[in-house]
Design an enzyme around this catalytic site. Structure first.
Site, mmCIF file in Angstrom:
data_model
loop_
_atom_site.group_PDB
_atom_site.id
_atom_site.type_symbol
_atom_site.label_atom_id
_atom_site.label_comp_id
_atom_site.label_asym_id
_atom_site.label_seq_id
_atom_site.Cartn_x
_atom_site.Cartn_y
_atom_site.Cartn_z
ATOM 1 N N ASP A 64 0.814 -1.211 0.000
ATOM 2 C CA ASP A 64 0.000 0.000 0.000
ATOM 3 C C ASP A 64 0.853 1.268 0.000
ATOM 4 O O ASP A 64 0.423 2.333 0.441
ATOM 5 C CB ASP A 64 -0.958 0.008 1.206
ATOM 6 C CG ASP A 64 -0.219 -0.092 2.537
ATOM 7 O OD1 ASP A 64 1.010 -0.299 2.512
ATOM 8 O OD2 ASP A 64 -0.874 0.034 3.587
ATOM 9 N N HIS A 108 20.898 1.640 -21.322
ATOM 10 C CA HIS A 108 20.054 2.044 -20.200
ATOM 11 C C HIS A 108 20.421 1.257 -18.938
ATOM 12 O O HIS A 108 19.549 0.782 -18.213
ATOM 13 C CB HIS A 108 18.576 1.854 -20.547
ATOM 14 C CG HIS A 108 18.100 2.810 -21.599
ATOM 15 N ND1 HIS A 108 16.954 2.594 -22.343
ATOM 16 C CD2 HIS A 108 18.618 3.982 -22.048
ATOM 17 C CE1 HIS A 108 16.786 3.592 -23.198
ATOM 18 N NE2 HIS A 108 17.796 4.433 -23.040
ATOM 19 N N ASP A 116 25.013 9.367 -17.399
ATOM 20 C CA ASP A 116 23.880 9.954 -18.113
ATOM 21 C C ASP A 116 22.836 10.261 -17.048
ATOM 22 O O ASP A 116 22.165 9.355 -16.536
ATOM 23 C CB ASP A 116 23.349 8.962 -19.149
ATOM 24 C CG ASP A 116 22.259 9.555 -20.042
ATOM 25 O OD1 ASP A 116 21.655 10.574 -19.656
ATOM 26 O OD2 ASP A 116 22.005 8.983 -21.121
ATOM 27 N N ASP A 158 19.206 16.709 -19.358
ATOM 28 C CA ASP A 158 19.628 15.393 -19.860
ATOM 29 C C ASP A 158 21.049 15.532 -20.378
ATOM 30 O O ASP A 158 21.268 16.001 -21.493
ATOM 31 C CB ASP A 158 18.670 14.929 -20.960
ATOM 32 C CG ASP A 158 18.937 13.503 -21.413
ATOM 33 O OD1 ASP A 158 19.860 12.864 -20.882
ATOM 34 O OD2 ASP A 158 18.209 13.034 -22.313
ATOM 35 N N HIS A 161 21.762 3.941 -31.800
ATOM 36 C CA HIS A 161 20.647 4.832 -31.457
ATOM 37 C C HIS A 161 20.731 6.126 -32.253
ATOM 38 O O HIS A 161 21.733 6.435 -32.899
ATOM 39 C CB HIS A 161 20.611 5.117 -29.949
ATOM 40 C CG HIS A 161 21.847 5.783 -29.400
ATOM 41 N ND1 HIS A 161 22.096 7.131 -29.524
ATOM 42 C CD2 HIS A 161 22.897 5.271 -28.702
ATOM 43 C CE1 HIS A 161 23.240 7.429 -28.932
ATOM 44 N NE2 HIS A 161 23.759 6.323 -28.436
ATOM 45 N N HIS A 220 16.885 13.809 -29.291
ATOM 46 C CA HIS A 220 15.428 13.773 -29.132
ATOM 47 C C HIS A 220 14.970 15.121 -28.591
ATOM 48 O O HIS A 220 15.755 15.919 -28.087
ATOM 49 C CB HIS A 220 15.005 12.639 -28.187
ATOM 50 C CG HIS A 220 15.706 12.653 -26.847
ATOM 51 N ND1 HIS A 220 15.359 13.508 -25.821
ATOM 52 C CD2 HIS A 220 16.750 11.927 -26.381
ATOM 53 C CE1 HIS A 220 16.132 13.288 -24.783
ATOM 54 N NE2 HIS A 220 17.004 12.344 -25.092
ATOM 55 N N HIS A 251 11.900 12.424 -23.243
ATOM 56 C CA HIS A 251 11.661 12.271 -24.686
ATOM 57 C C HIS A 251 10.360 13.021 -24.939
ATOM 58 O O HIS A 251 9.274 12.469 -24.852
ATOM 59 C CB HIS A 251 11.562 10.802 -25.081
ATOM 60 C CG HIS A 251 12.882 10.094 -25.019
ATOM 61 N ND1 HIS A 251 13.111 8.887 -25.631
ATOM 62 C CD2 HIS A 251 14.058 10.429 -24.444
ATOM 63 C CE1 HIS A 251 14.359 8.501 -25.413
ATOM 64 N NE2 HIS A 251 14.952 9.426 -24.692
ATOM 65 N N GLU A 285 23.590 13.654 -28.851
ATOM 66 C CA GLU A 285 24.245 12.639 -28.019
ATOM 67 C C GLU A 285 24.788 11.461 -28.824
ATOM 68 O O GLU A 285 24.303 10.335 -28.695
ATOM 69 C CB GLU A 285 23.274 12.132 -26.960
ATOM 70 C CG GLU A 285 21.894 11.727 -27.493
ATOM 71 C CD GLU A 285 20.981 11.208 -26.396
ATOM 72 O OE1 GLU A 285 21.400 10.298 -25.662
ATOM 73 O OE2 GLU A 285 19.856 11.709 -26.288
ATOM 74 N N TYR A 295 30.001 2.282 -28.860
ATOM 75 C CA TYR A 295 29.930 1.239 -27.845
ATOM 76 C C TYR A 295 30.542 -0.031 -28.421
ATOM 77 O O TYR A 295 30.022 -0.591 -29.390
ATOM 78 C CB TYR A 295 28.469 0.988 -27.448
ATOM 79 C CG TYR A 295 27.712 2.275 -27.196
ATOM 80 C CD1 TYR A 295 27.722 2.889 -25.953
ATOM 81 C CD2 TYR A 295 27.011 2.897 -28.233
ATOM 82 C CE1 TYR A 295 27.050 4.091 -25.738
ATOM 83 C CE2 TYR A 295 26.330 4.083 -28.030
ATOM 84 C CZ TYR A 295 26.360 4.682 -26.788
ATOM 85 O OH TYR A 295 25.692 5.870 -26.596
ATOM 86 N N ARG A 350 29.638 8.078 -24.624
ATOM 87 C CA ARG A 350 28.577 8.943 -25.130
ATOM 88 C C ARG A 350 28.799 10.342 -24.566
ATOM 89 O O ARG A 350 29.217 10.491 -23.419
ATOM 90 C CB ARG A 350 27.192 8.414 -24.728
ATOM 91 C CG ARG A 350 26.039 9.229 -25.268
ATOM 92 C CD ARG A 350 24.703 8.494 -25.156
ATOM 93 N NE ARG A 350 24.266 8.219 -23.795
ATOM 94 C CZ ARG A 350 24.280 7.010 -23.225
ATOM 95 N NH1 ARG A 350 24.738 5.964 -23.900
ATOM 96 N NH2 ARG A 350 23.859 6.828 -21.990
ATOM 97 N N GLU A 355 26.650 14.032 -24.395
ATOM 98 C CA GLU A 355 25.317 14.579 -24.654
ATOM 99 C C GLU A 355 25.168 15.973 -24.064
ATOM 100 O O GLU A 355 25.511 16.214 -22.906
ATOM 101 C CB GLU A 355 24.258 13.660 -24.038
ATOM 102 C CG GLU A 355 22.833 14.168 -24.174
ATOM 103 C CD GLU A 355 21.836 13.243 -23.509
ATOM 104 O OE1 GLU A 355 20.649 13.304 -23.870
ATOM 105 O OE2 GLU A 355 22.251 12.458 -22.625
#
Length: 438
Positions: free
Chosen positions: A37, A241, A258, A269, A348, A352, A359, A382, A386, A410, A412
């Protein structure tokens, strides 16, 4: 700092000018259960919040420009001192008019009774059929009931249309008030990244760096994370991710962070990648320089009037050429791009939309044509490379020497498109090779 009530009213008027004799209905986000709960911290549905500024669950906003008395109507939870003792204060029906500017407000329990008067003269209903099946059925049943009387009355809302084309067009171009919120979100995000780079060192755990980042978010006035923070060391950086953030960081490996702050629901971001021990290895440096060049050249393509895809295409071109130069790809650059043989390394898109959602709302294409960048758009840029330990080269491409495997990079930044170019909102975070080393 926040969005003024006058701006919410302007947004409502703009929406109503678009729907004409229609009625638009928006549902608040539901509470989400964390376990048993216990609920997660509440987060309002973005388009509902964009139009109302109202931040409580169990609410419905109705916009009926054709109604003689009430054009903006809120259905909300009524005041209830006993329940508020447990779950916090409610705005209530009266304050929904006084504070949030509704022309009329009702208890949410009266929705079925009161809603028909705002639908009966509408020529269509605007509503996004979302994941809440019970409320979808409520709207559909009202629509069907009105349609059953069409033969007798010769009048009914003849169509049920999605609200997203309306709200996407509105939300994609940011107002001065929204830009101010985004500047604060990105400022706090930048402070956190700079602290993380100072703090990280071999022997610490990824979650300790995460704690430093998220401490800054709250300390500086953010409401928390814009998305689960990615603090990925070593080969974890090859997982786009990765959010476990449990590994102990080692010397001679990279740390990819990130992470972004949410400030009043507006989001930063940022991604940076740097050596945990302070110095790049030759292989790390070579790949980092490719990604940085790709990002800088992609940023240069972010200009008003240019199609959205051009900065991505530029990044891909630079990355493919760099991997060709290193011998990690072989063949003709244009053919590799056409056949997407670079995708084992870069899978990728390069950016965005960014705003109330990470996003964010907005289309990227109109049929086959890419959306043109417009002053007020905010985009991320970005690119990355990899080299997963489990990488499988594309057909006809060379095997990857072990010395490259496990490197993930990466970079960004968040960019505001301006009248004469762009503004890098996250420029406070360094990214040159020299600044990444110590």
């Amino acid at each position: 700092m926040g969005i003024e009530q006058q701006e919410y009213r302007q947004r409502q008027q703009e929406l109503m000018s678009k729907i004409g004799n229609g009625t638009a209905i928006f549902r608040s986000a539901r509470l989400a259960t964390m376990h048993n709960d216990v609920e997660y911290t509440y987060r309002q549905e973005s388009s509902f919040y964009y139009l109302t500024g109202f931040n409580e669950p169990e609410a419905v906003a109705v916009f009926a420009p054709h109604h003689e008395e009430h054009q903006y109507i809120l259905f909300v939870q009524p005041k209830d001192p006993e329940k508020e003792t447990w779950t916090g204060y409610r705005c209530g029906v009266d304050a929904a008019k006084e504070i949030y500017g509704a022309d009329e407000a009702y208890p949410i329990a009266e929705l079925d009774e009161k809603l028909p008067q705002y639908l009966v003269n509408a020529d269509r209903i605007y509503y996004h059929l979302g994941s809440e099946e019970s409320f979808n059925n409520t709207i559909i049943s009202h629509w069907q009931r009105l349609m059953r009387g069409y033969q007798k009355r010769g009048k009914a809302p003849l169509a049920l249309e999605d609200t997203r084309p309306l709200t996407f067009a509105m939300r994609s171009v940011k107002s001065p008030g929204e830009i101010a919120m985004m500047r604060q979100a990105t400022k706090i995000s930048a402070m956190a990244h700079n602290r993380a780079r100072e703090f990280a060192q071999p022997g610490l755990y990824e979650y300790q760096v995460q704690a430093e980042i998220e401490h800054i978010f709250r300390k500086e006035g953010g409401i928390g994370i814009a998305y689960p923070s990615i603090v990925a060391s070593g080969e974890n950086a090859c997982i786009l991710h990765y959010i476990e953030n449990e590994r102990q960081m080692q010397d001679n490996e990279l740390l990819l962070i990130d992470a972004g702050c949410s400030y009043g629901y507006y989001n930063g971001d940022i991604t940076r990648t740097f050596p945990v021990g302070g110095k790049f290895t030759p292989e790390q440096k070579a790949l980092y320089e490719i990604v940085l060049e790709a990002q800088l050249k992609a940023i240069a393509e972010v200009q008003p009037g240019k199609p959205y895809n051009e900065f991505h295409d530029m990044a891909v071109c630079v990355i493919v050429q760099g991997l060709l130069d290193l011998g990690l790809l072989q063949g003709d650059l244009e053919e590799i791009i056409k056949e997407e043989k670079y995708k084992p390394f870069y899978m990728h898109r390069t950016g965005h939309w960014l705003g109330l959602d990470v996003h964010d709302a907005g289309t990227y294409r109109h049929n086959e044509d890419w959306q043109n960048l417009t002053p007020g758009h905010i985009v991320t840029v970005e690119p990355g490379i990899y080299v997963s330990p489990h990488i499988k080269p594309a057909e006809g491409q060379p095997e990857i020497p072990d010395k490259w495997k496990g490197i993930g990079i990466r970079i960004e930044d968040d960019l505001l498109v301006t009248i004469d170019g762009h503004d890098v909102l996250t420029s406070d975070v360094p990214k040159s090779v020299a600044e990444m080393e110590r």
